[in-house]
Design an enzyme around this catalytic site. Structure first.
Site, PDB file in Angstrom:
ATOM      1  N   ASN A 151       0.836  -1.214   0.000  1.00 20.72           N
ATOM      2  CA  ASN A 151       0.000   0.000   0.000  1.00 20.72           C
ATOM      3  C   ASN A 151       0.866   1.258   0.000  1.00 20.72           C
ATOM      4  OD1 ASN A 151      -3.027  -0.458   0.092  1.00 20.72           O
ATOM      5  ND2 ASN A 151      -2.306  -1.991   1.549  1.00 20.72           N
ATOM      6  N   VAL A 174      -9.433   0.106  17.881  1.00 22.97           N
ATOM      7  CA  VAL A 174      -8.856  -0.428  16.641  1.00 22.97           C
ATOM      8  C   VAL A 174      -9.943  -0.709  15.592  1.00 22.97           C
ATOM      9  CG1 VAL A 174      -7.554  -2.371  15.679  1.00 22.97           C
ATOM     10  CG2 VAL A 174      -6.946  -1.453  17.910  1.00 22.97           C
ATOM     11  N   ASN A 216      -6.506   4.833   8.107  1.00 21.78           N
ATOM     12  CA  ASN A 216      -6.064   3.436   8.070  1.00 21.78           C
ATOM     13  C   ASN A 216      -6.779   2.720   6.933  1.00 21.78           C
ATOM     14  OD1 ASN A 216      -4.924   0.926   9.040  1.00 21.78           O
ATOM     15  ND2 ASN A 216      -6.925   0.439   9.939  1.00 21.78           N
ATOM     16  N   ARG A 246       0.481  -2.594  14.868  1.00 20.40           N
ATOM     17  CA  ARG A 246       0.720  -2.419  16.294  1.00 20.40           C
ATOM     18  C   ARG A 246      -0.292  -1.411  16.810  1.00 20.40           C
ATOM     19  NH1 ARG A 246       6.201  -0.657  19.428  1.00 20.40           N
ATOM     20  NH2 ARG A 246       5.046  -0.739  21.355  1.00 20.40           N
ATOM     21  N   ILE A 247      -0.734  -1.597  18.054  1.00 16.17           N
ATOM     22  CA  ILE A 247      -1.739  -0.682  18.599  1.00 16.17           C
ATOM     23  C   ILE A 247      -1.054   0.613  19.009  1.00 16.17           C
ATOM     24  CG2 ILE A 247      -3.440  -0.378  20.437  1.00 16.17           C
ATOM     25  CD1 ILE A 247      -4.191  -3.241  20.014  1.00 16.17           C
ATOM     26  N   HIS A 249      -8.095  -1.157   5.909  1.00 15.14           N
ATOM     27  CA  HIS A 249      -8.360  -2.464   6.516  1.00 15.14           C
ATOM     28  C   HIS A 249      -9.011  -3.373   5.468  1.00 15.14           C
ATOM     29  CE1 HIS A 249      -9.122  -5.276   9.784  1.00 15.14           C
ATOM     30  NE2 HIS A 249     -10.332  -5.452   9.280  1.00 15.14           N
ATOM     31  N   GLU A 252      -7.332  -2.459  -2.666  1.00 10.17           N
ATOM     32  CA  GLU A 252      -6.733  -1.547  -1.674  1.00 10.17           C
ATOM     33  C   GLU A 252      -5.818  -0.545  -2.365  1.00 10.17           C
ATOM     34  OE1 GLU A 252      -5.017  -3.215   1.936  1.00 10.17           O
ATOM     35  OE2 GLU A 252      -6.095  -5.074   1.614  1.00 10.17           O
TER      36      GLU A 252
HETATM   37  C1  GAR Z   1      -3.154  -4.900   3.876  1.00 10.49           C
HETATM   38  O1  GAR Z   1      -4.029  -5.892   3.391  1.00 10.49           O
HETATM   39  C2  GAR Z   1      -3.868  -4.014   4.877  1.00 10.49           C
HETATM   40  O2  GAR Z   1      -5.201  -3.768   4.563  1.00 10.49           O
HETATM   41  C3  GAR Z   1      -3.749  -4.847   6.132  1.00 10.49           C
HETATM   42  O3  GAR Z   1      -2.451  -5.374   6.091  1.00 10.49           O
HETATM   43  C4  GAR Z   1      -2.044  -5.515   4.736  1.00 10.49           C
HETATM   44  C5  GAR Z   1      -0.734  -4.787   4.569  1.00 10.49           C
HETATM   45  O4  GAR Z   1      -0.196  -4.996   3.303  1.00 10.49           O
HETATM   46  N1  GAR Z   1      -4.003  -4.070   7.310  1.00 10.49           N
HETATM   47  C6  GAR Z   1      -4.649  -4.521   8.379  1.00 10.49           C
HETATM   48  O5  GAR Z   1      -5.076  -5.640   8.482  1.00 10.49           O
HETATM   49  C7  GAR Z   1      -4.813  -3.492   9.481  1.00 10.49           C
HETATM   50  N2  GAR Z   1      -5.806  -3.910  10.426  1.00 10.49           N
HETATM   51  P1  GAR Z   1       0.954  -4.080   2.758  1.00 10.49           P
HETATM   52  O6  GAR Z   1       2.050  -4.044   3.822  1.00 10.49           O
HETATM   53  O7  GAR Z   1       1.425  -4.789   1.515  1.00 10.49           O
HETATM   54  O8  GAR Z   1       0.397  -2.709   2.477  1.00 10.49           O
END
Ligand code: GAR
Length: 221
Positions: A16, A143, A106, A90-91, A108, A173
């Site tokens: 992302n 969260v 964020n 991380r929180i 998700h 995403e």
């Molecule tokens: C993504 O799918 C993002 O939506 C998720 O982690 C992945 C990170 O991918 N985030 C969460 O689950 C947050 N609660 P990336 O490092 O390739 O962007």
């Protein structure tokens, strides 16, 4: 108009982050990645930042309040206006969240408020939902809660596994995050309590179904 300066917080892969960097490369895109912070040494996303010539730092091995203090300082020094959590696992300390209230977002991998927390794609498959997707929202102390800015929908395919669904959601995403950032940078996102409204945008007029209507019709009649 000055471009919005993004501070991106990562923990891992950084795809992302890469999507936001790619969007920034567009001359008319109204935001740019100014700084990257990882809480994990060796996160692959750090290399993406380095290769793009973006200043970055690792704040690993710290407790939540030390992380918050140092991250806050680095982000302010870098002139960041909007913090983007991108796979940041991380929180965050409540004081940090409050300090960046309405200036931290964020992404998700589910249609929030469904499937909060870890392994959202697996949760969606286990629940048997017909659609899942991804959500960009403002960050609040709880969260995966906070006013929703944009969502994208992915139909769940029969017999699809977690990896396949995750990959299709991730592709979305990479389009949704830059879009949400652009809407904020253009000043079109207004927060009203628990919700947002987006100036000059509306929901699509028609619903769609999964399985598709065509299959439904042939199966039913
Ligand atoms: C993504 O799918 C993002 O939506 C998720 O982690 C992945 C990170 O991918 N985030 C969460 O689950 C947050 N609660 P990336 O490092 O390739 O962007």
């Amino acid at each position: 108009m000055a471009r919005l300066r993004l501070g991106v917080l990562i923990s891992g892969r950084g795809s992302n982050l890469a999507a936001l960097i790619a969007a920034s490369a567009h001359p008319h895109y109204p935001a740019e990645v100014g700084f990257v912070i990882s809480n994990r040494e060796g996160a692959p996303g750090l290399r993406i930042a380095g290769e793009a010539g973006i200043a970055h730092a690792v704040l690993g091995g710290r407790d939540a309040s030390a992380f918050a203090r140092e991250a806050d300082l680095l982000l302010r020094r870098a002139g960041v206006n909007l913090v983007c959590l991108a796979g940041f696992m991380r929180i965050l300390e409540a004081g940090f969240v409050e300090a960046w209230r309405d200036r931290m977002i964020n992404i998700h991998p589910s249609l929030l408020p469904a499937f909060q927390g870890l392994n959202a794609q697996r949760q969606a498959l286990e629940a048997g939902v017909r659609f899942s997707g991804c959500t960009v929202h403002f960050v609040r102390a709880e969260v995966d809660k906070g006013p929703i800015i944009a969502q994208g929908v992915v139909p769940v395919r029969e017999e699809e596994d977690e990896e396949a669904l995750s990959a299709r959601i991730l592709e979305l995403e990479h389009r949704l995050y830059p879009l949400a950032v652009r809407l904020i940078a253009e000043g079109r996102v207004r927060i009203a309590g628990a919700k947002t409204s987006i100036a000059g945008a509306s929901a699509p007029e028609f619903a769609f179904t999964n399985p598709s209507e065509e299959r439904l019709v042939s199966a039913t009649f």
